[in-house]
Design an enzyme around this catalytic site. Sequence first.
Site, short mmCIF file in Angstrom:
data_model
loop_
_atom_site.label_atom_id
_atom_site.label_comp_id
_atom_site.label_asym_id
_atom_site.label_seq_id
_atom_site.Cartn_x
_atom_site.Cartn_y
_atom_site.Cartn_z
CB CYS A 110 -4.24 3.54 -3.60
SG CYS A 110 -4.13 3.07 -5.35
CG HIS A 214 0.40 4.64 -3.35
ND1 HIS A 214 -0.04 3.72 -2.42
CD2 HIS A 214 -0.11 4.23 -4.54
CE1 HIS A 214 -0.75 2.78 -3.02
NE2 HIS A 214 -0.83 3.08 -4.31
CD GLU A 216 1.67 4.59 0.56
OE1 GLU A 216 0.89 5.57 0.53
OE2 GLU A 216 1.61 3.65 -0.27
#
Length: 256
Positions: A110, A214, A216
């Site tokens: 990001c 994202h 994660e």
Amino acid sequence: MSRPLVVVTATTEIIRGALRARLNAAYVEALEGAGLVPLATAPLVDPAAAVELVQRVDGLVLSGGEDVDPRHYGSARHPAAQEPHPARDSWELALVAAARAQQLPVLAICRGFQVLNVALGGTLVQDIPSEHETSINHAASGRRNERVHGVDVQPGSRLAALLGATSIAVNSSHHQSIANAAPTLRVTARATDGIIESGESVDGGWWAVGVQWHPEELVGSAESWDRDLFAAFATQVRSHANRVCRVPRPGRRVAS
Ligand code: MN
């Protein structure tokens, strides 16, 4: 055998009246899940510390967060752009330069992808809603692990190889994106509206991959794409650890 250390960048933010270091725990969990030992660092003042840090670890993760100060890519601030975080910008730009010099694997997420691009000489779209005609809401306000738009991945890219796919869906929590990619950064994925969603280094053998979404937040999902991305990074990190021969610290006994 010990697991390799990777730096993941944290930010600072005033929370309950005090300036604090902060990092979403999802980064730590995803990296630990990929077999790495993450080391979170708040911005340091001395850019020389970036070199010292990069020499002691085997990977760098640039996390999400604030808008990059447009002066770093020669633009004036758009009214919709956030207040810059000068210390974080300087520290992360220094980390990218050090990582490039050391050929340290980089996973940039990001804001991290935007920092990587700016550090290498690229520019950013400062506010997608006012600068790009689109029907996609890239700053989705729903659950952070919801896949809200499609992404087309360029066949033949590192990203396509590691994902094993050229069409995926991702979460989206950004109002800025890459405008002009840096000379050594190849654009490897776009949202269906054309917004750049991934890029990777074409600077010799340096493994540096940036994504605008994202991953994660998506490692627990049914689709394996985001776990595969962290696994590919971990493979590069382990290979870096095997390649680099560190001089033992003085005074420390080395087993023979
Ligand atoms: Mn997006």
